[in-house]
Scaffold this active site. Structure first.
Site, mmCIF file in Angstrom:
data_model
loop_
_atom_site.group_PDB
_atom_site.id
_atom_site.type_symbol
_atom_site.label_atom_id
_atom_site.label_comp_id
_atom_site.label_asym_id
_atom_site.label_seq_id
_atom_site.Cartn_x
_atom_site.Cartn_y
_atom_site.Cartn_z
ATOM 1 C CG ASN A 151 79.803 101.704 2.230
ATOM 2 O OD1 ASN A 151 78.888 102.530 2.140
ATOM 3 N ND2 ASN A 151 79.768 100.564 1.572
ATOM 4 N N GLY A 225 71.783 101.135 2.797
ATOM 5 C CA GLY A 225 72.227 100.921 4.174
ATOM 6 C C GLY A 225 72.007 99.477 4.563
ATOM 7 C CB SER A 226 72.035 97.883 7.849
ATOM 8 O OG SER A 226 71.052 98.656 8.506
ATOM 9 C CB THR A 227 69.234 93.809 5.786
ATOM 10 O OG1 THR A 227 69.969 93.597 4.570
ATOM 11 C CG2 THR A 227 67.929 93.037 5.731
ATOM 12 N N GLY A 230 66.767 99.057 6.475
ATOM 13 C CA GLY A 230 65.992 99.025 5.227
ATOM 14 C C GLY A 230 64.587 98.489 5.438
ATOM 15 C CD GLU A 247 70.675 99.076 -4.689
ATOM 16 O OE1 GLU A 247 71.095 97.947 -4.344
ATOM 17 O OE2 GLU A 247 70.353 99.343 -5.855
ATOM 18 C CB CYS A 281 77.082 96.793 -0.202
ATOM 19 S SG CYS A 281 77.230 97.545 -1.822
ATOM 20 C CD GLU A 456 70.911 103.092 -5.881
ATOM 21 O OE1 GLU A 456 71.880 102.573 -5.316
ATOM 22 O OE2 GLU A 456 70.480 104.229 -5.600
HETATM 23 P P1 NAD Z 1 72.614 101.887 8.412
HETATM 24 O O1 NAD Z 1 71.457 101.142 7.909
HETATM 25 O O2 NAD Z 1 72.943 101.846 9.853
HETATM 26 O O3 NAD Z 1 72.471 103.445 8.054
HETATM 27 C C1 NAD Z 1 72.231 103.876 6.732
HETATM 28 C C2 NAD Z 1 71.570 105.237 6.766
HETATM 29 O O4 NAD Z 1 70.258 105.120 7.322
HETATM 30 C C3 NAD Z 1 72.286 106.289 7.600
HETATM 31 O O5 NAD Z 1 72.251 107.511 6.903
HETATM 32 C C4 NAD Z 1 71.426 106.358 8.857
HETATM 33 O O6 NAD Z 1 71.524 107.602 9.509
HETATM 34 C C5 NAD Z 1 70.041 106.149 8.291
HETATM 35 N N1 NAD Z 1 69.001 105.661 9.216
HETATM 36 C C6 NAD Z 1 69.148 105.079 10.428
HETATM 37 N N2 NAD Z 1 67.932 104.752 10.936
HETATM 38 C C7 NAD Z 1 66.998 105.096 10.017
HETATM 39 C C8 NAD Z 1 65.579 104.978 9.939
HETATM 40 N N3 NAD Z 1 64.860 104.412 10.907
HETATM 41 N N4 NAD Z 1 64.973 105.433 8.827
HETATM 42 C C9 NAD Z 1 65.679 105.971 7.818
HETATM 43 N N5 NAD Z 1 67.026 106.115 7.836
HETATM 44 C C10 NAD Z 1 67.684 105.682 8.919
HETATM 45 O O7 NAD Z 1 73.849 101.399 7.508
HETATM 46 P P2 NAD Z 1 75.378 101.783 7.641
HETATM 47 O O8 NAD Z 1 75.932 101.122 8.856
HETATM 48 O O9 NAD Z 1 75.537 103.260 7.464
HETATM 49 O O10 NAD Z 1 75.980 101.094 6.321
HETATM 50 C C11 NAD Z 1 76.416 99.777 6.266
HETATM 51 C C12 NAD Z 1 75.386 98.891 5.604
HETATM 52 O O11 NAD Z 1 75.027 99.421 4.338
HETATM 53 C C13 NAD Z 1 75.906 97.497 5.319
HETATM 54 O O12 NAD Z 1 74.928 96.549 5.660
HETATM 55 C C14 NAD Z 1 76.117 97.498 3.815
HETATM 56 O O13 NAD Z 1 76.051 96.235 3.206
HETATM 57 C C15 NAD Z 1 75.027 98.388 3.362
HETATM 58 N N6 NAD Z 1 75.331 98.928 2.032
HETATM 59 C C16 NAD Z 1 74.588 98.492 0.964
HETATM 60 C C17 NAD Z 1 74.888 98.948 -0.311
HETATM 61 C C18 NAD Z 1 74.111 98.495 -1.525
HETATM 62 O O14 NAD Z 1 74.169 99.174 -2.550
HETATM 63 N N7 NAD Z 1 73.401 97.387 -1.482
HETATM 64 C C19 NAD Z 1 75.926 99.863 -0.486
HETATM 65 C C20 NAD Z 1 76.655 100.268 0.617
HETATM 66 C C21 NAD Z 1 76.327 99.799 1.888
#
Ligand code: NAD
Length: 478
Positions: A151, A225-227, A230, A247, A281, A456
């Site tokens: 995003n 990324g996503s919960t 994470g 995050e 997010c 952060e």
């Molecule tokens: P995602 O979790 O699908 O992917 C995030 C990253 O993780 C990508 O680079 C992906 O390639 C990588 N990834 C995938 N599997 C992995 C694994 N097993 N180990 C390590 N890395 C792996 O998230 P997304 O769809 O790219 O982003 C959207 C999500 O991110 C939403 O839930 C959003 O709320 C969250 N987000 C949070 C924040 C914050 O600061 N809290 C900011 C932006 C987005």
């Protein structure tokens, strides 16, 4: 301004300040067309040994020279800002956001580098008397793995790169496979500005992300990324007791009190929910408005949604672009259909826009409640449920009735009263009469509950890229 011709550009991973040769590439889709427009290098998990070894070598000198780090980060800020005409169109092409927003994202990266170049890592002398000397140092951790979502590829990478490097770590960054290109281009811009090996950027389809966590060299994983992912990162990092900052997702509530002026609130609330097409997010994800103001608010939001200009991010006047990718597009369609099937009223939008790409009309939903998927889950797209409440205790309980706790907001003519309610909300930040107002370079940003671990930004974010070391001994006064 002369913009880069993105489709004619070749992209390479940066390892040790140079191109990293890869056998394969993967497709990158422009979400405004749904078509492949570029190829990104597919770095394999096996190649990570070379990349992490380079980062490890660079760490030896980088950690020693604090003065150099300050100068170099400032030079990096200048270089990034100067490259805005190159970087912003790449960001539009792969992410979908309007060009003005993409330019702001690049300039914000420069601002973050400047801020951290100037931020002190404080020297804390706890005792310095005739008997003893005690000092608490903040040492860098070593090599950091940074993993980012699609995003805000540059903003979220820079929230990691700037403080990690300032503290004396070196870093390997892996952007999302949906948005690999701008981060690759950023690393190219910074070649020769940063010493070789200090910033490495690699791309590839997953399981590359998991390999960045399991590799033995990095001592910290900074993940956005996503919960769901994470949690997997936390489990994998625990195997090697790597430090983590996570995050994660949010389902951020906005509470509109009875005395709020709907005309004042509506536009700011709308853009807090729909900026970046809701793919933030900390976007407002669910609204609870007092029943006296909810009907007028719903209509005002509906009007704003109908007026918002949705278009290709390169089109003049575009305010919102497409969803970033097909799975997210399908998810938004599914959440709206589910709400409608359960009795929601579509005040505006509620449909796909009939053109190529992943365009969805900004959608306001009325007659929704807790229990609807669009209320309980993080939608991360251009759809906003607007609920009504009768008393404030109910609104707070509803706000806290979530596994998430990223940000929230309270809107009222009485800011003191709003602030008192704010302190009852379980989330990392609560803004009064705005949403996300606390997202600043100098303030800690992080989620409670399932929205993350750690923070952060600010001195707290910088500290998270360090480890404490006590040095104590006999008095140094003698
Ligand atoms: P995602 O979790 O699908 O992917 C995030 C990253 O993780 C990508 O680079 C992906 O390639 C990588 N990834 C995938 N599997 C992995 C694994 N097993 N180990 C390590 N890395 C792996 O998230 P997304 O769809 O790219 O982003 C959207 C999500 O991110 C939403 O839930 C959003 O709320 C969250 N987000 C949070 C924040 C914050 O600061 N809290 C900011 C932006 C987005």
């Amino acid at each position: 301004m002369t913009l880069l011709d993105v489709s004619a550009t070749q992209f390479f991973a940066t390892s040790d300040g140079k191109d990293l040769a890869t056998d394969a590439t993967f497709d990158v889709i422009n979400p405004s067309t749904g078509q492949v427009f570029a190829q990104a290098p597919s770095v394999t998990p096996e190649q990570l040994d070379v990349v992490f070894a380079a980062a490890n070598r660079a760490y030896r000198d980088w950690k020693r020279d604090e003065g150099l780090r300050r100068t170099v980060l400032l030079a990096a800020a200048v270089a990034v800002e100067a490259a805005v005409d190159e970087l912003a169109p790449i960001l539009v092409a792969e992410q979908g956001k309007p060009l003005g927003d993409a330019r702001n994202e690049i300039f914000a990266a420069g601002a973050w580098l400047r801020y951290f170049s100037e931020l002190e890592v404080p020297r804390e002398i706890i005792r310095d008397d005739a008997e003893r000397f005690e000092e608490v140092y903040r040492r860098p951790l070593g090599v950091v793995s940074a993993i980012t979502p699609w995003n805000f590829p540059i903003t979220l990478a820079m929230w990691k790169i700037a403080p990690a490097l300032r503290a004396g770590n070196t870093i390997v960054v892996k952007p999302s496979p949906y948005t690999p290109l701008t981060t690759l281009a950023l690393a190219r811009v910074l070649r020769g500005v940063l010493p070789d090996g200090v910033l490495n950027v690699i791309t590839g389809p997953d399981p590359l992300g998991a390999a960045l966590v399991s590799h033995p060299i990095p001592r910290k994983v900074s993940f956005t990324g996503s919960t769901a992912v994470g949690k997997r990162v936390a489990v994998a990092a625990a195997e090697d007791l790597k430090r983590v900052t996570l995050e994660l997702g949010g389902n951020d509530p906005a509470i509109i009190l009875k005395d709020a002026n709907v005309e004042d609130v509506a536009a700011r609330l709308f853009w807090s929910a729909f900026g970046n097409n809701g793919q933030i997010c900390l976007a407002v994800k669910r609204v609870s408005a007092h029943e006296d103001v909810q009907p007028a608010l719903v209509e005002a939001l509906g009007e704003l949604a109908r007026k918002a200009r949705v278009d290709d991010g390169m089109a003049d006047g575009a305010q919102l672009g497409p969803l970033n990718n097909q799975p997210q597009f399908e998810r938004i369609k599914g959440l709206v259909s589910d709400a409608v099937a359960n009795g929601a009223r579509v005040v505006s939008g509620g449909h796909v826009i009939d053109r190529p790409g992943y365009f969805y009309s900004p959608t306001i939903l009325d007659n929704v409640n807790d229990g609807f998927r669009v209320v309980n889950e993080e939608q991360f797209g251009p759809v906003l449920p607007v609920m009504a409440f009768r008393d404030e205790a109910e609104a707070i309980e509803r706000a806290n009735n979530s596994e998430y706790g990223l940000t929230a907001s309270v809107w009222s003519a009485d800011a003191d009263h709003a602030a008192a309610l704010a302190s009852e909300i379980d989330s990392g930040q609560v803004s009064i009469n705005s949403h996300g107002g606390g997202v600043q370079k100098h303030l800690p940003f992080g989620g409670h509950k399932w929205s993350g671990i750690g923070v952060e930004n600010g001195p707290w974010g910088l500290a998270s890229f360090t480890e404490l070391q006590v040095i104590s001994g006999p008095s140094r006064l003698k």
